[in-house]
Design a protein around this motif. Structure first.
Motif, short mmCIF file in Angstrom:
data_model
loop_
_atom_site.label_atom_id
_atom_site.label_comp_id
_atom_site.label_asym_id
_atom_site.label_seq_id
_atom_site.Cartn_x
_atom_site.Cartn_y
_atom_site.Cartn_z
N LEU A 110 -8.35 -13.94 1.62
CA LEU A 110 -7.80 -13.61 2.94
C LEU A 110 -8.71 -12.73 3.78
CD1 LEU A 110 -4.15 -12.77 1.77
CD2 LEU A 110 -5.10 -15.00 2.42
N GLY A 111 -9.60 -11.99 3.13
CA GLY A 111 -10.49 -11.11 3.88
C GLY A 111 -10.35 -9.66 3.43
N VAL A 112 -11.44 -8.92 3.49
CA VAL A 112 -11.47 -7.56 2.94
C VAL A 112 -10.65 -6.58 3.77
CG1 VAL A 112 -13.67 -7.85 1.79
CG2 VAL A 112 -13.63 -7.09 4.17
N SER A 113 -10.30 -6.92 4.99
CA SER A 113 -9.57 -5.97 5.84
C SER A 113 -8.08 -5.93 5.52
CB SER A 113 -9.76 -6.34 7.32
OG SER A 113 -9.22 -7.61 7.59
N TYR A 114 -7.62 -6.84 4.69
CA TYR A 114 -6.19 -6.92 4.41
C TYR A 114 -5.90 -6.34 3.03
CZ TYR A 114 -1.46 -8.82 4.65
OH TYR A 114 -0.10 -8.97 4.72
N GLN A 115 -5.09 -5.28 2.97
CA GLN A 115 -4.73 -4.64 1.71
C GLN A 115 -3.36 -5.15 1.27
OE1 GLN A 115 -7.01 -2.76 0.08
NE2 GLN A 115 -8.31 -3.40 1.80
N MET A 116 -3.36 -6.21 0.48
CA MET A 116 -2.13 -6.92 0.15
C MET A 116 -1.11 -6.03 -0.55
SD MET A 116 -0.44 -9.79 0.29
CE MET A 116 -1.50 -11.23 0.45
N SER A 117 -1.52 -5.29 -1.58
CA SER A 117 -0.56 -4.49 -2.34
C SER A 117 0.13 -3.45 -1.47
CB SER A 117 -1.26 -3.80 -3.52
OG SER A 117 -1.71 -4.75 -4.46
N ALA A 118 -0.62 -2.79 -0.62
CA ALA A 118 -0.04 -1.77 0.26
C ALA A 118 0.92 -2.40 1.26
CB ALA A 118 -1.15 -1.02 1.00
N GLU A 119 0.56 -3.57 1.78
CA GLU A 119 1.42 -4.25 2.75
C GLU A 119 2.72 -4.72 2.10
OE1 GLU A 119 0.97 -4.36 5.98
OE2 GLU A 119 -0.89 -3.25 5.77
N ILE A 120 2.63 -5.21 0.86
CA ILE A 120 3.84 -5.64 0.14
C ILE A 120 4.77 -4.44 -0.06
CG2 ILE A 120 4.75 -6.51 -2.05
CD1 ILE A 120 2.16 -8.13 -2.34
N SER A 121 4.20 -3.32 -0.50
CA SER A 121 5.01 -2.12 -0.75
C SER A 121 5.73 -1.66 0.51
CB SER A 121 4.13 -0.99 -1.30
OG SER A 121 3.59 -1.35 -2.56
N LYS A 122 5.04 -1.71 1.65
CA LYS A 122 5.67 -1.32 2.91
C LYS A 122 6.81 -2.26 3.28
CE LYS A 122 1.81 -0.92 5.37
NZ LYS A 122 0.93 -0.68 6.56
N ALA A 123 6.61 -3.56 3.05
CA ALA A 123 7.64 -4.55 3.39
C ALA A 123 8.86 -4.44 2.48
CB ALA A 123 7.06 -5.95 3.30
N GLU A 124 8.67 -3.96 1.26
CA GLU A 124 9.78 -3.86 0.30
C GLU A 124 10.65 -2.62 0.54
OE1 GLU A 124 8.01 -6.03 -3.68
OE2 GLU A 124 7.52 -3.93 -3.33
N ARG A 125 10.16 -1.67 1.33
CA ARG A 125 10.96 -0.48 1.58
C ARG A 125 12.19 -0.82 2.40
NH1 ARG A 125 5.69 2.80 3.58
NH2 ARG A 125 4.66 2.99 1.54
N PRO A 126 13.35 -0.21 2.07
CA PRO A 126 14.57 -0.51 2.83
C PRO A 126 14.48 -0.04 4.28
CG PRO A 126 14.99 1.09 1.06
CD PRO A 126 13.55 0.71 0.98
#
Length: 281
Positions: A265-281
């Motif tokens: 996807l490209g080095v500018s995208y931090q998948m794990s951090a983005e997933i964690s943010k999306a999972e927050r209520p």
């Protein structure tokens, strides 16, 4: 004495037996052999069957050697290794068939940018999320009229059948004509030649397909929605669900998910951090 009754009984038994044999022969082998414990069976045979479209880059596609490749493909291979299964057998199918395919035992997992929506969760189970993407509007390069969601009213909007793009569009674009495509690639081709006015797709998938195929289309407007992706499996498979979820959690924690997302996807995208943010209520 009525001698026809034994004959009738024999004929009836013959017909019932023939019907039973025909039913077995007509039933696909995969539909007859779904084990009670899919994980134990996969470990015993050394093979797990994982479905994807092989036509939705960068998530799953075929490489120059005609082999499955992409972000979800690499994640699937790593998950299989971590749950103790030596080999992945990838099964190509359409998005709209994934849920029914799991329920019928056609494959053991689906790993292809599949969002755990409430409707899907009524029918199949999902692991911990391993992906996240944002969805956008795509139009032809020459189109300067469509700039945002309100501009889609009265327009023909292309989506891939059975995807969360379709369900989101039907729920949120009530004034538009939603046109479905079994093949996700065809919707981009039809946009390029003007058969639809716009399409809804993930940022990564849309840009990848447009770039690789040199299509005259562009992304416009703000992000419409974010959607997680996770591995899907048949109901009542707790061992499989727990093992896959643990593997994904470990991959998010040890940097494997970010390494694979950087590659595809490209080095500018931090998948794990983005997933964690999306999972927050």
């Amino acid at each position: 004495m009525n001698r026809t009754r034994p004959l009738h009984r024999r004929l009836l038994c013959t017909l019932v037996a023939a019907s039973a044999i025909a039913t077995v022969l007509a039933t696909p082998a995969w539909a007859q052999q779904q084990p009670r414990d899919i994980l134990a069976s996969a470990r015993a045979t050394g093979v797990i069957r994982i479905a994807n479209t092989q036509a939705s880059p960068p998530w799953s596609m075929l490489d120059d050697k005609n082999q499955p490749a992409g972000y979800d493909v690499e994640v699937a291979k790593e998950v299989a290794k971590r749950i103790g299964v030596a080999r992945v057998e990838f099964v190509a199918d359409l998005f709209k068939n994934f849920v029914e395919g799991l329920k019928a035992g056609k494959y053991d997992l689906v790993m292809n940018d599949l969002t755990p929506t409430a409707e899907r969760e009524k029918q199949v189970d999902f692991s911990t999320a391993y992906g996240l993407e944002d969805f956008r509007i795509f139009v032809r390069n020459a189109n300067n009229d469509i700039k945002d969601r309100p501009d889609l009213k009265g327009k023909r909007i292309g989506v891939t059948a059975g995807t969360s793009n379709e369900s989101w569009s039907r729920e949120n674009l009530l004034g538009s004509e939603i046109v479905t495509y079994d093949n996700g690639g065809l919707v981009f081709n039809d946009l390029a030649i003007g058969r639809v006015d716009a399409l809804i797709s993930s940022h990564f998938g849309g840009m990848k397909y447009a770039t690789v195929n040199k299509l005259p289309i562009k992304e416009v407007g703000p992000i419409l929605t974010y959607q997680l992706s996770a591995a899907a499996m048949a109901k009542n498979q707790p061992a499989l669900r727990e093992a896959v979820s643990k593997a994904v959690k470990d991959m998010r924690a040890d940097g494997t998910i970010d390494r694979l997302s950087n590659r595809w996807l490209g080095v500018s995208y931090q998948m794990s951090a983005e997933i964690s943010k999306a999972e927050r209520p």
